[in-house]
Design a protein around this motif. Structure first.
Motif, mmCIF file in Angstrom:
data_model
loop_
_atom_site.group_PDB
_atom_site.id
_atom_site.type_symbol
_atom_site.label_atom_id
_atom_site.label_comp_id
_atom_site.label_asym_id
_atom_site.label_seq_id
_atom_site.Cartn_x
_atom_site.Cartn_y
_atom_site.Cartn_z
ATOM 1 N N VAL A 15 11.942 11.223 -19.040
ATOM 2 C CA VAL A 15 12.447 9.967 -19.611
ATOM 3 C C VAL A 15 12.213 10.056 -21.112
ATOM 4 C CG1 VAL A 15 11.964 7.494 -19.758
ATOM 5 C CG2 VAL A 15 12.166 8.615 -17.524
ATOM 6 N N MET A 64 -12.107 13.806 -5.284
ATOM 7 C CA MET A 64 -13.162 12.850 -4.920
ATOM 8 C C MET A 64 -12.574 11.438 -4.898
ATOM 9 S SD MET A 64 -16.309 14.347 -7.127
ATOM 10 C CE MET A 64 -16.775 16.079 -6.977
ATOM 11 N N ASN A 67 -5.598 4.808 -9.283
ATOM 12 C CA ASN A 67 -4.208 4.900 -9.748
ATOM 13 C C ASN A 67 -3.224 4.803 -8.582
ATOM 14 O OD1 ASN A 67 -5.689 5.470 -12.061
ATOM 15 N ND2 ASN A 67 -4.078 6.748 -12.923
ATOM 16 N N ASN A 112 -6.920 17.600 -9.433
ATOM 17 C CA ASN A 112 -8.233 16.961 -9.613
ATOM 18 C C ASN A 112 -9.280 17.494 -8.632
ATOM 19 O OD1 ASN A 112 -8.089 15.236 -7.148
ATOM 20 N ND2 ASN A 112 -6.291 14.454 -8.219
ATOM 21 N N GLY A 113 -10.461 16.861 -8.672
ATOM 22 C CA GLY A 113 -11.558 17.295 -7.814
ATOM 23 C C GLY A 113 -11.456 16.781 -6.381
ATOM 24 N N LEU A 156 0.248 10.377 -8.157
ATOM 25 C CA LEU A 156 -0.138 9.447 -7.086
ATOM 26 C C LEU A 156 0.302 8.022 -7.396
ATOM 27 C CD1 LEU A 156 -3.767 10.756 -6.400
ATOM 28 C CD2 LEU A 156 -1.754 11.055 -4.932
ATOM 29 N N CYS A 157 0.174 7.629 -8.662
ATOM 30 C CA CYS A 157 0.512 6.256 -9.051
ATOM 31 C C CYS A 157 2.008 5.998 -8.867
ATOM 32 C CB CYS A 157 0.083 6.034 -10.510
ATOM 33 S SG CYS A 157 0.346 4.371 -11.085
ATOM 34 N N GLY A 165 -9.222 8.494 -10.809
ATOM 35 C CA GLY A 165 -8.003 7.737 -10.494
ATOM 36 C C GLY A 165 -7.387 8.048 -9.152
ATOM 37 N N VAL A 166 -8.023 8.890 -8.341
ATOM 38 C CA VAL A 166 -7.401 9.203 -7.045
ATOM 39 C C VAL A 166 -7.244 7.914 -6.243
ATOM 40 C CG1 VAL A 166 -7.698 10.430 -4.850
ATOM 41 C CG2 VAL A 166 -8.190 11.597 -7.009
ATOM 42 N N CYS A 209 -7.217 6.270 -16.310
ATOM 43 C CA CYS A 209 -8.060 6.545 -15.128
ATOM 44 C C CYS A 209 -9.500 6.851 -15.522
ATOM 45 C CB CYS A 209 -7.483 7.711 -14.339
ATOM 46 S SG CYS A 209 -7.666 9.314 -15.149
ATOM 47 N N TYR A 262 -0.526 11.658 -19.549
ATOM 48 C CA TYR A 262 0.594 12.466 -20.036
ATOM 49 C C TYR A 262 1.686 11.641 -20.707
ATOM 50 C CZ TYR A 262 -1.724 16.249 -17.619
ATOM 51 O OH TYR A 262 -2.653 17.190 -17.231
ATOM 52 N N ASP A 316 10.170 12.719 -13.044
ATOM 53 C CA ASP A 316 9.054 13.430 -13.664
ATOM 54 C C ASP A 316 9.616 14.523 -14.555
ATOM 55 O OD1 ASP A 316 5.768 13.514 -12.884
ATOM 56 O OD2 ASP A 316 6.577 15.078 -14.179
ATOM 57 N N ARG A 317 9.044 14.588 -15.743
ATOM 58 C CA ARG A 317 9.443 15.556 -16.762
ATOM 59 C C ARG A 317 9.210 16.992 -16.275
ATOM 60 N NH1 ARG A 317 5.340 14.172 -21.076
ATOM 61 N NH2 ARG A 317 4.068 15.691 -19.986
ATOM 62 N N ASP A 323 4.107 10.311 -23.306
ATOM 63 C CA ASP A 323 4.647 11.097 -24.429
ATOM 64 C C ASP A 323 5.433 10.211 -25.385
ATOM 65 O OD1 ASP A 323 7.010 10.638 -23.115
ATOM 66 O OD2 ASP A 323 7.222 12.691 -22.347
ATOM 67 N N ALA A 371 -1.982 15.576 -13.011
ATOM 68 C CA ALA A 371 -3.404 15.528 -12.648
ATOM 69 C C ALA A 371 -3.594 15.277 -11.157
ATOM 70 C CB ALA A 371 -4.103 14.425 -13.447
ATOM 71 N N SER A 372 -2.618 14.626 -10.537
ATOM 72 C CA SER A 372 -2.781 14.255 -9.126
ATOM 73 C C SER A 372 -2.934 15.457 -8.201
ATOM 74 C CB SER A 372 -1.598 13.387 -8.682
ATOM 75 O OG SER A 372 -1.612 12.172 -9.404
#
Ligand SMILES: Cc1cc2nc3c(=O)[nH]c(=O)nc-3n(C[C@H](O)[C@H](O)[C@H](O)COP(=O)(O)OP(=O)(O)OC[C@H]3O[C@@H](n4cnc5c(N)ncnc54)[C@H](O)[C@@H]3O)c2cc1C
Length: 429
Positions: free
Chosen positions: A215, A77, A378, A74-75, A42-43, A374-375, A370, A246, A62-63, A248, A70-71
């Motif tokens: 990256v 909320m 982020n 998640n729950g 999301l971020c 973080g919904v 987050c 995440y 994105d790797r 790295d 996580a986006s």
């Protein structure tokens, strides 16, 4: 207790199974762009959308496959929260605390407005409902604190009210709690739909999204960034790191600033209407007051999604599932005999002060930390960092916080079990 599993049981995310992400732009990385964004959650996507809309050339790497982070796990909320309320933030940070609290609210408003299409662009169909949140005292010792919290928010004119234990039946079908607070300004959505919608929006605005491309390093030469990926290098004027839990080896300094910790969710089979209503008559997002808190809700297709963790240590999804199933039945015994169809986990990023952070590392901007929520935050931080790059807004107040490294971060596997035991002890008082 071992969970009762449906014949169709899968150890994978419910949301991702229901809504696959859109096809990413893909293709070869460009030689040069205005901005490289690392991370397509999301971020990163909100950052890319704002930049592309402002006419900047932007590529998001994105790797993993798009929709992996996580986006989409998640729950769902959407909560305008930081780990302390407005008074706690002001006590601790003075006038900065007031601005931090305002940013949590701005993040919530931004996500609601984006979903609704209030900016004049197409909205995002993600089953969003302004459901409200029910924050529940898991022990009598937390009741007064919740009563106090409700008064603190109500004094600011917010729609927040304390519910006595004896009146909780109208809010939740459970005898397990000792009072609760209803926050009207909370919503629930389908995470994979929001993520897919934001990805589509960013790509429609002109951002390129290239997944399965990690990256691997960042360097600077003559004021420009050189971003090395698993498929070649890109030159960029600016970089946004949107890797949250995440992060790295590509960003070792950022990795030392957060502790990635697993959070797990089970989703039941679809519930009969009356059973769903007996569990959650109001359809609110529910959270309890423990350190190792539970969070749970009805899904748009009427399952119960029940999340949490037993400790800070990594565990198998099957172990987390059995623990969550047992816990779900303690909270809602009426669900005995209900089977689990999905169980999954993902990482949240904890920081030492339990607040999100933004800052700069060798010229690149980052947003991380987050702390499980973080919904809204982020997503907004991605948007807001882009506005900093385009000159539309100053850095957020969160950038004024000192972001300390996690001490002995490479030894955390040795000390996290001790911290877990302390949290658990507190939860059982
Ligand atoms: C089980 C669970 C339940 C949660 N529930 C809620 C909730 O109900 N409400 C709420 O507000 N928050 C919740 N959260 C937190 C929320 O999901 C996150 O705060 C939010 O999704 C973070 O978004 P992000 O874009 O910053 O990170 P992510 O979505 O995690 O994306 C980061 C991406 O960075 C990529 N990446 C990392 N390193 C590299 C690299 N070197 N190169 C390329 N790509 C890289 C990763 O592959 C990943 O896709 C929950 C989290 C989990 C795990």
């Amino acid at each position: 207790m071992p969970a009762l599993l449906a014949p169709s049981y899968a150890e994978s995310g419910l949301w991702q199974a229901q809504v696959p992400p859109p096809p990413p732009t893909g293709g070869e990385p460009p030689a040069s762009v205005d901005v490289v964004v690392v991370g397509a959650g999301l971020c990163g996507l909100a950052a890319a959308d704002t930049l592309a809309t402002a006419g900047r050339s932007v590529v998001v790497f994105d790797r993993e496959p798009l929709g992996w982070g996580a986006s989409s796990r998640n729950g769902g909320m959407v909560i305008p929260e930081l780990k302390s309320g407005p008074a706690g933030l002001e006590r601790h940070y003075g006038e900065l605390g007031t601005r931090l609290y305002a940013e949590a609210n701005e993040a919530f408003d931004f996500v609601e407005a984006t979903i609704a299409g209030d900016d004049g662009r197409a909205g995002i169909d993600c089953d969003y409902v302004r459901s409200g949140q029910l924050y529940l005292a898991h022990s009598p010792s937390h009741t007064d604190e919740l009563r106090h919290q409700a008064a603190e928010h109500a004094a600011l004119g917010e729609a927040v009210r304390f519910v006595e234990a004896g009146d909780l039946g109208a809010e939740i079908g459970s005898e397990a709690f000792h009072g609760g607070v209803v926050f009207d300004r909370t919503g629930g959505l389908h995470p994979a739909r929001l993520h897919a919608g934001l990805a589509t929006r960013a790509m429609n605005a002109g951002a390129r999204v290239i997944d399965r491309t990690g990256v691997t390093g960042l360097s600077r030469r003559a004021g420009r960034h050189r971003v090395t990926t698993t498929r070649g290098s890109v030159e960029a004027a600016d970089v946004i790191l949107a890797t949250n839990a995440y992060a790295d080896a590509a960003t070792p300094v950022l990795r030392r600033k957060v502790v990635p910790v697993g959070s797990y969710i089970i989703a039941t089979e679809v519930l009969p209407e009356d059973l769903a209503r007996s569990v959650s008559p109001t359809g609110r997002m529910m959270v309890d007051t423990k350190n190792f808190l539970f969070y749970w809700r009805l899904t748009p297709d009427r399952r119960l999604a029940f999340g949490g963790r037993r400790s800070l240590d990594p565990v198998d999804v099957s172990e987390a599932r059995d623990f969550l199933y047992d816990s779900m039945l303690r909270v809602h015994p009426q669900l005995a005999g209900t089977a689990v169809e999905h169980a999954w986990g993902g990482n949240v990023a904890l920081t030492l002060d339990r607040l999100p952070h933004v800052g700069r590392l060798d010229g690149a901007w980052y947003a991380t930390g987050c702390n499980g929520s973080g919904v809204a935050m982020n997503t907004w931080l991605g948007h807001r960092l882009s506005q900093v790059l385009t000159g539309e807004a100053p850095p957020p107040a969160l950038a004024e916080l000192k972001h300390r490294n996690v001490p002995l971060s490479s030894w955390r596997h040795a000390y996290l079990p001790l911290v877990s035991r302390w949290f658990d002890f507190q939860d059982h008082r």
